[in-house]
Design a protein around this motif. Structure first.
Motif, mmCIF file in Angstrom:
data_model
loop_
_atom_site.group_PDB
_atom_site.id
_atom_site.type_symbol
_atom_site.label_atom_id
_atom_site.label_comp_id
_atom_site.label_asym_id
_atom_site.label_seq_id
_atom_site.Cartn_x
_atom_site.Cartn_y
_atom_site.Cartn_z
ATOM 1 N N GLY A 58 43.095 -34.014 17.815
ATOM 2 C CA GLY A 58 43.217 -33.121 18.962
ATOM 3 C C GLY A 58 44.663 -32.775 19.183
ATOM 4 O O GLY A 58 45.551 -33.576 18.901
ATOM 5 N N GLY A 59 44.873 -31.602 19.674
ATOM 6 C CA GLY A 59 46.237 -31.129 19.815
ATOM 7 C C GLY A 59 46.978 -31.821 20.945
ATOM 8 O O GLY A 59 46.398 -32.491 21.779
ATOM 9 N N HIS A 60 48.283 -31.628 20.975
ATOM 10 C CA HIS A 60 49.158 -32.220 21.975
ATOM 11 C C HIS A 60 48.882 -33.708 22.099
ATOM 12 O O HIS A 60 48.729 -34.386 21.098
ATOM 13 C CB HIS A 60 49.026 -31.480 23.303
ATOM 14 C CG HIS A 60 49.508 -30.055 23.197
ATOM 15 N ND1 HIS A 60 50.827 -29.725 23.009
ATOM 16 C CD2 HIS A 60 48.817 -28.898 23.206
ATOM 17 C CE1 HIS A 60 50.948 -28.428 22.914
ATOM 18 N NE2 HIS A 60 49.740 -27.890 23.023
ATOM 19 N N ALA A 61 48.757 -34.202 23.300
ATOM 20 C CA ALA A 61 48.557 -35.632 23.458
ATOM 21 C C ALA A 61 47.090 -36.031 23.371
ATOM 22 O O ALA A 61 46.759 -37.197 23.449
ATOM 23 C CB ALA A 61 49.129 -36.087 24.802
ATOM 24 N N ALA A 103 39.917 -33.965 27.203
ATOM 25 C CA ALA A 103 39.833 -32.625 26.609
ATOM 26 C C ALA A 103 39.921 -31.574 27.698
ATOM 27 O O ALA A 103 40.618 -30.569 27.563
ATOM 28 C CB ALA A 103 38.534 -32.487 25.827
ATOM 29 N N ARG A 108 41.909 -27.867 25.811
ATOM 30 C CA ARG A 108 41.873 -27.704 24.375
ATOM 31 C C ARG A 108 40.428 -27.495 23.936
ATOM 32 O O ARG A 108 39.499 -27.762 24.674
ATOM 33 C CB ARG A 108 42.420 -28.954 23.677
ATOM 34 C CG ARG A 108 43.819 -29.294 24.085
ATOM 35 C CD ARG A 108 44.826 -28.314 23.553
ATOM 36 N NE ARG A 108 44.868 -28.355 22.087
ATOM 37 C CZ ARG A 108 45.753 -27.711 21.374
ATOM 38 N NH1 ARG A 108 46.669 -26.976 21.967
ATOM 39 N NH2 ARG A 108 45.739 -27.784 20.064
ATOM 40 N N ALA A 109 40.294 -27.065 22.711
ATOM 41 C CA ALA A 109 38.956 -26.848 22.180
ATOM 42 C C ALA A 109 38.169 -28.142 22.141
ATOM 43 O O ALA A 109 36.959 -28.135 22.087
ATOM 44 C CB ALA A 109 39.036 -26.252 20.785
ATOM 45 N N GLY A 110 38.854 -29.257 22.164
ATOM 46 C CA GLY A 110 38.163 -30.531 22.152
ATOM 47 C C GLY A 110 39.070 -31.572 21.575
ATOM 48 O O GLY A 110 40.030 -31.273 20.879
ATOM 49 N N SER A 111 38.796 -32.800 21.932
ATOM 50 C CA SER A 111 39.514 -33.862 21.286
ATOM 51 C C SER A 111 38.527 -34.961 21.014
ATOM 52 O O SER A 111 37.473 -35.037 21.618
ATOM 53 C CB SER A 111 40.664 -34.371 22.149
ATOM 54 O OG SER A 111 40.163 -35.023 23.282
ATOM 55 N N GLY A 112 38.889 -35.795 20.099
ATOM 56 C CA GLY A 112 37.981 -36.857 19.720
ATOM 57 C C GLY A 112 38.718 -37.878 18.888
ATOM 58 O O GLY A 112 39.932 -37.780 18.687
ATOM 59 N N PHE A 186 34.089 -34.806 21.997
ATOM 60 C CA PHE A 186 33.459 -33.498 21.851
ATOM 61 C C PHE A 186 32.208 -33.360 22.728
ATOM 62 O O PHE A 186 31.323 -32.567 22.429
ATOM 63 C CB PHE A 186 33.100 -33.204 20.395
ATOM 64 C CG PHE A 186 34.253 -33.355 19.457
ATOM 65 C CD1 PHE A 186 35.240 -32.390 19.413
ATOM 66 C CD2 PHE A 186 34.377 -34.476 18.670
ATOM 67 C CE1 PHE A 186 36.320 -32.540 18.566
ATOM 68 C CE2 PHE A 186 35.471 -34.632 17.840
ATOM 69 C CZ PHE A 186 36.428 -33.667 17.792
#
Lengths: 275, 339
Positions: A58-61, A103, A108-112, A186
């Motif tokens: 996932g982007g950024h943090a 997320a 963001r589009a999602g993080s996981g 997600f």
């Protein structure tokens, strides 16, 4: 786990139920950003009775936070000398909810995150490792010089290997080898795999992120894991091997050694029956 | 085919490098709608407050989309209009290129398999790990949810696809719910049991995901030491039994039995109830399993073989380890944890 490198060592001795004697573990964990990445999105937990590695995406943090969330939930839900599968499942479900919030907060589009690990459990009065996995981080065991991969990756290439369309060797260089098919996060309920493996005295277990297994082949993993003098040495040697091979991803190695198990699993070969 | 939304959505258009004829719609966690597009498929986008639909391309993020028209050159009825419900996103309509965060800040992103293709280079191992399900693999991926995201897939979706029930897209729980009914037959959330590299490696057994009900939980296994284990879950017996891979359902029972002469294999036999039958499966043991049905002569269950057995059947694993299939005592509690 945003620091470039971190490490943990520890040991514990617990009593087995019903006068089954004692079980002693020692462990070590190391993580490193590697040579190419700017941040470390891996997180680990190394505290008996549970040992786990999570590789965030996932982007950024968001990736950091996702992997940190899942190990934090495992640490929160699993306490005492032995874990239960319900505790593991609950921790993963809550982590999934946490990651949904992460997320959302990052837009963001999602993080996981992947997560894999081992937890000490009792099955039928005997000590067992509950081995759990979502994603493409891995657990290996080394017993009597034999290295066994205990987990099965949730990856596109593993699916192709299972289907017989490519070989395991081809999978290592396949263009889709960085696609995973399951993760925590997600907004989905996590679908972990689980195995029960008897705790065997003298065995070493390795829990690692793909930053190790995409740089170092199984033969070298086996060699380093068996030649190391203890868990700390093994975790360090493996991590250094990944860095020496290029260190293109974050690398995390957690090594657990079963120093003593009085309820030793009988791993010897079965003999023929004559009667 | 045409897809309409009640409220404007933000559409992320990704390439589908695996299947040039594929098109898939799915939701991402933040409410954006992702469209995977094969090279042979073109899409027209109708924007909020705009007149004629405009052509959109792979790599774009299009905001304020109210409808899309897919020209996917396959036999989908052009009159099919799909109402995808009230997916709310940004209000303003604008088109901007899809940008990726570079290695300098964030190395790992979430995306579809196609993003790897867009990046163009597969050679480096430091490519981002991404979560995705390549379309041609959908039926081999061992994921009970594998079909959940698949919304439109020529060759897999049929023209009679219906609009999703509105509850699926209007509740928070629908973050990753399909916009349409899954095109693939749903894989039930049942357990896949795979014994890994053992001689049973090619065997894949599906067991029911839920604990056997009282009606079916009528059998048990009696062990020489007096233990009785109910067959409301699979039971694995051996000197030091391992479990196979457990995906979901009830955690199996592992029963270690003593075998000083080491005639019993480490994971020797699997016993489970399937409906009203009890199935015994030798897991590739060294010595096989001797089965003696009531009133019958003993016979050998060869390593790797399985058999349906009746109550009263004795299973001889060697080393005086003889198990008996019994009616489940009414007092025997259910024990297996769920997973």
């Amino acid at each position: 786990m945003v620091s470039a490198a971190a490490s943990t060592v520890g040991a514990s001795t617990v009593a087995l139920p019903d006068g089954g004697g004692q079980l002693a573990l020692s462990w070590a964990a190391q993580t490193n950003t590697g040579l190419k990445r700017s941040g470390n999105q891996d997180s680990y937990l190394a505290a008996a009775p549970v040992f786990a590695v999570a590789d965030g995406m996932g982007g950024h943090a968001a990736g950091d936070e996702a992997s940190a969330a899942v190990v934090a939930r495992l640490a929160e839900y699993i306490s005492g000398d032995f874990a239960s599968t319900d505790e593991i499942a609950q921790a993963l479900r809550h982590a999934s909810d946490d990651i949904g919030e992460i997320a959302g907060s990052h837009d963001r589009a999602g993080s996981g995150t992947t997560v894999t690990g081992i937890a000490l459990t009792i099955q039928g009065q005997r000590p067992y490792w509950a081995v759990f996995n979502i994603g493409d981080s891995r657990v290996y065991s080394l017993l009597d010089g034999v290295l066994t991969q205990l987990t099965v990756d949730h990856s596109a290439v593993q699916a192709m290997v299972d289907a017989g369309s490519i070989t395991a060797v081809e999978a290592e260089s396949h263009p889709n080898r960085n696609i995973i098919t399951r993760a925590v996060g997600f907004g989905k309920n996590p679908v972990p795999d689980l195995w029960f493996i008897p705790v065997a005295e003298g065995s070493r277990l390795l829990i690692c992120s793909d930053g190790l297994t995409k740089e170092v082949d199984a033969d070298l993993i086996r060699l380093l894991l068996s030649e190391a003098i203890d868990a700390d040495d093994a975790a360090g040697l493996l991590l250094e091997a990944a860095l020496a091979a290029g260190g293109r991803d974050n690398v995390t190695t957690v090594v657990v050694e079963v120093v003593r198990s009085d309820e030793a699993a009988d791993a010897d070969a079965t003999l023929p029956r004559f009667d | 085919m045409r897809v309409e939304w009640d409220a404007p959505v933000t559409l992320h258009i990704y390439p589908d490098v695996i299947d040039p004829k594929a098109s898939q719609l799915r939701r991402s966690a933040d409410g954006a709608v992702q469209l995977l597009l094969g090279a042979d498929v073109s899409v027209l986008v109708r924007l909020q407050n705009a007149g004629a639909p405009v052509s959109a391309h792979i790599g774009q993020v299009v905001m304020g989309v109210t409808a899309i028209e897919l020209d996917d050159a396959v036999d989908i009825d052009d009159d099919t209009v799909l109402h995808a419900g009230s997916i709310v996103a940004a209000d303003d309509a604008s088109v901007q290129p899809l940008t990726r965060t570079g290695n300098d800040v964030d190395d790992t992103i979430i995306g579809q398999p196609a993003i790897a293709g867009a990046a163009g280079s597969h050679a480096d191992v430091d490519e981002q790990t991404i979560l995705g399900q390549p379309a041609p693999l959908a039926d081999v991926i061992d994921d009970p949810d594998a079909s959940a995201d698949t919304v439109i897939g020529p060759g897999r979706s049929r023209p009679e696809s219906r609009p999703a029930p509105s509850a699926q897209v209007s509740t928070p729980a629908a973050v990753s719910a399909p916009l349409l009914p899954p095109a693939l037959p749903a894989i039930p959330a049942s357990a896949h049991v795979n014994a890994g590299a053992s001689p049973t490696a090619s065997r894949r057994t599906r067991i029911e995901p839920t604990r056997a009900s009282d009606a079916s939980g009528t059998f048990a296994v009696a062990f020489p030491d007096g233990r009785t284990v109910a067959l409301d879950r699979a039971v694995y017996v051996g000197r030091a039994p391992k479990s196979p891979r457990i995906t979901s359902g009830v955690v199996p029972e592992l029963v270690a039995v003593p075998s000083p002469r080491r005639e019993v294999s480490s994971t020797h036999v699997e016993i489970q109830q399937e409906g009203r039958a009890v199935v015994v499966r030798d897991l590739g043991s060294t010595n096989g399993t001797r089965v003696r049905a009531p009133g019958a002569a003993p016979s050998l269950l060869s390593p790797g073989a399985s058999r349906v057995v009746a109550t009263g059947t004795l299973l001889d694993l060697g080393d005086d380890v003889v198990l008996e299939i019994v009616e489940r005592p009414s007092a025997l509690p259910a024990q297996g944890g769920s997973w």
